[in-house]
Design a protein around this motif. Sequence first.
Motif, mmCIF file in Angstrom:
data_model
loop_
_atom_site.group_PDB
_atom_site.id
_atom_site.type_symbol
_atom_site.label_atom_id
_atom_site.label_comp_id
_atom_site.label_asym_id
_atom_site.label_seq_id
_atom_site.Cartn_x
_atom_site.Cartn_y
_atom_site.Cartn_z
ATOM 1 N N LEU A 41 46.056 31.546 30.379
ATOM 2 C CA LEU A 41 44.679 32.022 30.300
ATOM 3 C C LEU A 41 43.792 30.998 29.617
ATOM 4 O O LEU A 41 42.674 30.725 30.045
ATOM 5 N N ILE A 42 44.309 30.402 28.526
ATOM 6 C CA ILE A 42 43.529 29.405 27.798
ATOM 7 C C ILE A 42 43.189 28.233 28.703
ATOM 8 O O ILE A 42 42.107 27.658 28.653
ATOM 9 N N ASN A 43 44.119 27.862 29.563
ATOM 10 C CA ASN A 43 43.901 26.741 30.474
ATOM 11 C C ASN A 43 43.250 27.170 31.782
ATOM 12 O O ASN A 43 43.199 26.404 32.739
ATOM 13 N N LEU A 44 42.783 28.441 31.832
ATOM 14 C CA LEU A 44 42.072 28.961 33.006
ATOM 15 C C LEU A 44 42.927 28.933 34.255
ATOM 16 O O LEU A 44 42.439 28.729 35.347
ATOM 17 N N ARG A 45 44.225 29.148 34.081
ATOM 18 C CA ARG A 45 45.079 29.224 35.261
ATOM 19 C C ARG A 45 45.312 30.672 35.678
ATOM 20 O O ARG A 45 45.902 30.941 36.698
ATOM 21 N N ALA A 46 44.896 31.627 34.851
ATOM 22 C CA ALA A 46 45.075 33.044 35.184
ATOM 23 C C ALA A 46 43.757 33.630 35.634
ATOM 24 O O ALA A 46 42.725 33.337 35.072
ATOM 25 N N THR A 47 43.788 34.441 36.626
ATOM 26 C CA THR A 47 42.573 35.106 37.096
ATOM 27 C C THR A 47 42.433 36.445 36.413
ATOM 28 O O THR A 47 43.365 36.961 35.789
ATOM 29 N N ALA A 48 41.239 37.026 36.558
ATOM 30 C CA ALA A 48 41.007 38.333 35.944
ATOM 31 C C ALA A 48 41.870 39.412 36.577
ATOM 32 O O ALA A 48 42.126 40.442 35.979
ATOM 33 N N ILE A 49 42.317 39.180 37.803
ATOM 34 C CA ILE A 49 43.215 40.153 38.431
ATOM 35 C C ILE A 49 44.505 40.257 37.626
ATOM 36 O O ILE A 49 45.030 41.339 37.380
ATOM 37 N N ALA A 110 36.370 48.263 38.718
ATOM 38 C CA ALA A 110 37.659 48.405 39.395
ATOM 39 C C ALA A 110 38.327 49.718 39.014
ATOM 40 O O ALA A 110 38.890 50.422 39.862
ATOM 41 N N LYS A 111 38.245 50.058 37.741
ATOM 42 C CA LYS A 111 38.827 51.320 37.272
ATOM 43 C C LYS A 111 38.171 52.502 37.977
ATOM 44 O O LYS A 111 38.844 53.442 38.413
ATOM 45 N N GLN A 112 36.845 52.461 38.101
ATOM 46 C CA GLN A 112 36.128 53.546 38.763
ATOM 47 C C GLN A 112 36.475 53.617 40.252
ATOM 48 O O GLN A 112 36.613 54.710 40.814
ATOM 49 N N ALA A 113 36.613 52.452 40.898
ATOM 50 C CA ALA A 113 36.939 52.427 42.327
ATOM 51 C C ALA A 113 38.326 52.999 42.584
ATOM 52 O O ALA A 113 38.535 53.760 43.535
ATOM 53 N N VAL A 114 39.282 52.639 41.735
ATOM 54 C CA VAL A 114 40.642 53.158 41.883
ATOM 55 C C VAL A 114 40.658 54.670 41.669
ATOM 56 O O VAL A 114 41.297 55.417 42.417
ATOM 57 N N PRO A 562 26.850 36.801 39.465
ATOM 58 C CA PRO A 562 27.619 37.789 40.236
ATOM 59 C C PRO A 562 29.100 37.729 39.877
ATOM 60 O O PRO A 562 29.663 36.647 39.686
ATOM 61 N N THR A 563 29.712 38.895 39.760
ATOM 62 C CA THR A 563 31.120 38.972 39.387
ATOM 63 C C THR A 563 31.956 39.394 40.588
ATOM 64 O O THR A 563 31.650 40.399 41.226
ATOM 65 N N PRO A 564 33.005 38.658 40.920
ATOM 66 C CA PRO A 564 33.853 39.048 42.059
ATOM 67 C C PRO A 564 34.538 40.385 41.799
ATOM 68 O O PRO A 564 34.825 40.725 40.646
ATOM 69 N N PRO A 565 34.799 41.161 42.838
ATOM 70 C CA PRO A 565 35.528 42.423 42.644
ATOM 71 C C PRO A 565 36.996 42.156 42.345
ATOM 72 O O PRO A 565 37.580 41.195 42.844
ATOM 73 N N LEU A 566 37.589 43.002 41.516
ATOM 74 C CA LEU A 566 39.005 42.854 41.199
ATOM 75 C C LEU A 566 39.885 43.356 42.342
ATOM 76 O O LEU A 566 40.990 42.868 42.543
#
Length: 606
Positions: A41-49, A110-114, A562-566
């Motif tokens: 995460l620190i190296n930005l290799r992890a996505t928010a998903i 995402a929580k609301q959509a699920v 704009p934020t991408p959808p999860l």
Amino acid sequence: MMAEMQQRGGAGGAPAARPRVSGAQQERKGKGVFMQFIDDLINLRATAILIVGVLAFGAMVWFHTGSSGRGQQPKGPSVGRLKSEVDEMEKAMGAILESHTGVSQAAEEAKQAVAAQHELQEKYKVSAIFVFSAPNQGLRSAMRNMALHSWVKEVILIHEIDVGDGGGKADAAFPKHLNGKKVRYFPSNPIEPPSHEFAKFKACAELAAPENNVCYYQSTHRDASGYTRSLWANFLRAPKQIHSSVGANTYFNDLELTYRDDSFGLDSGFAFLAGGAYFLKEHAVNFVARKRDQLQVVMGGGTHINQEAFDQGSDVLFSLWVNRPPAELSNNMVPFATGIGEAKLYERGAYERRARQKEIHVVALKALLTDRLRVMNGGDAKVSRTTAPITPRLDTVSSCAKDRCLLTTNIQVVPRARSMKGERIGKMLRDKLETRQATPECEVFKAHQYYYAVDGNMQTQWVTTNKNVTRNDYFGLDLLKLHKDLQTISVAAAHPFQKDLVLEVSMDNKRWFPISVKPTKEFVDVWRGFEVHRYTYDMSESLAGAWQLILETPKAKHSSTPTPPLYIQYVRFRAQVSYKLPVILFDLDYKVGDPYDGTHSTAKKA
């Protein structure tokens, strides 16, 4: 842990690049899985998903190891260390989410959509109804197909012919349960006089289990297994409408017969139900309960319509008097195989069928107009209690091969109906219903119909014949459910502007996020002078890049970024300018990892 992250992250909480050190792999190997994730995460290799995924996993671990006593797992030393790492990770994630409001907002959406998807799936329960004159293999195949699906709760069998003492033998020939679903057999038609057409509505209104609120009907001669799931997904988009699957001729003809009068709240859309249809039970209850009033209205209009004609024209009357634009899918209609060999393309003459029903169609519309006038003058509705909303038809037009998705587009084969006076609608309908053969325009559509874009066959193609692409025209896919790992989108097209179309994704079909991705391009063939190429869009790489950009964005700009959808359920290609060419689409497909698995209820408990 937090101090270490802040030291590495630099000022403002923004992650900074970590310098390479010798033996980094050995150092990483000695860390736990969660600590490795933090490094990523620190190296930005992890996505928010992945952020949400790991947080969900952490919640499950907490649920099974917490002190509340709900979990059953022993609290050994290894479990304690695992819980400690999860606690540290949750603190780190909390700091990141607090610093990046865009990520926090996306997680909440995402929580609301699920939750909304889960709630919608739980809200509707289906009774599948089959009316038959003699048991056959088609009936058994149709029963098995419907019993496979979780939303179907029971199967109702209506024997159209009174079999008398033979009813017991016929009943014994059917299972009492099929795939855990109750099968209920009725040895004679539940209405007098017997009518195949009206029986399904009577069965839905009076025989379906009280807890079920949706009915499904199909002819036992049609194989609906290729679109059952996608047709259900289409129903969930707009439950108040009638949702059915029809062939290309019927689809085109029904659009030609669709008019509306907004001043009366009237819609003349007709739905053909034999190929498979979902509709609300309340519509059937209203239709059956008002039959006496409806007969009086119809027979009192100086027509030759009697009760027998009324019953035989029930599909026309029901779909018109629901008074909402029906949602039909143009699909490949095939019969059940009756012998050796594969099923062939199958569709009866839609125009001839409509011409035979001309009188009941016009009478039904006249009765609806009279009813709307009565209501507007303060009287009670006798035919239909609903007023047609001024809303466009759904943009779903066909089921994908293997029932994996729905083709969506706002490019119509027949211009959308404009509002006009009711008396003019009646005249136009009468003229249209005189046609007994498919029109040349219909034949052209049938040769290059919607389904050919998603049938998995590169020898067929959907062409927007006589319709050039205009700005904001689009085509795309409804993936039927939320997906967390959309990997690629593949498009085989002969129109030369494919690479210029903007690719957009959405979680709710309302807010769209543009994806910046350059597709790979591969030559396939030549079709009528146009080169056919396959374009492959790497969605996983593009979405990861979009999330990296979000995490690098200064906090002051979060509200405008704009934020991408999860999760993703909808994908489309939209034209930003007009082109003097049609869409020529040979194939539209996608590759995805595991869909959201429905663990929302467990997460909610935790």
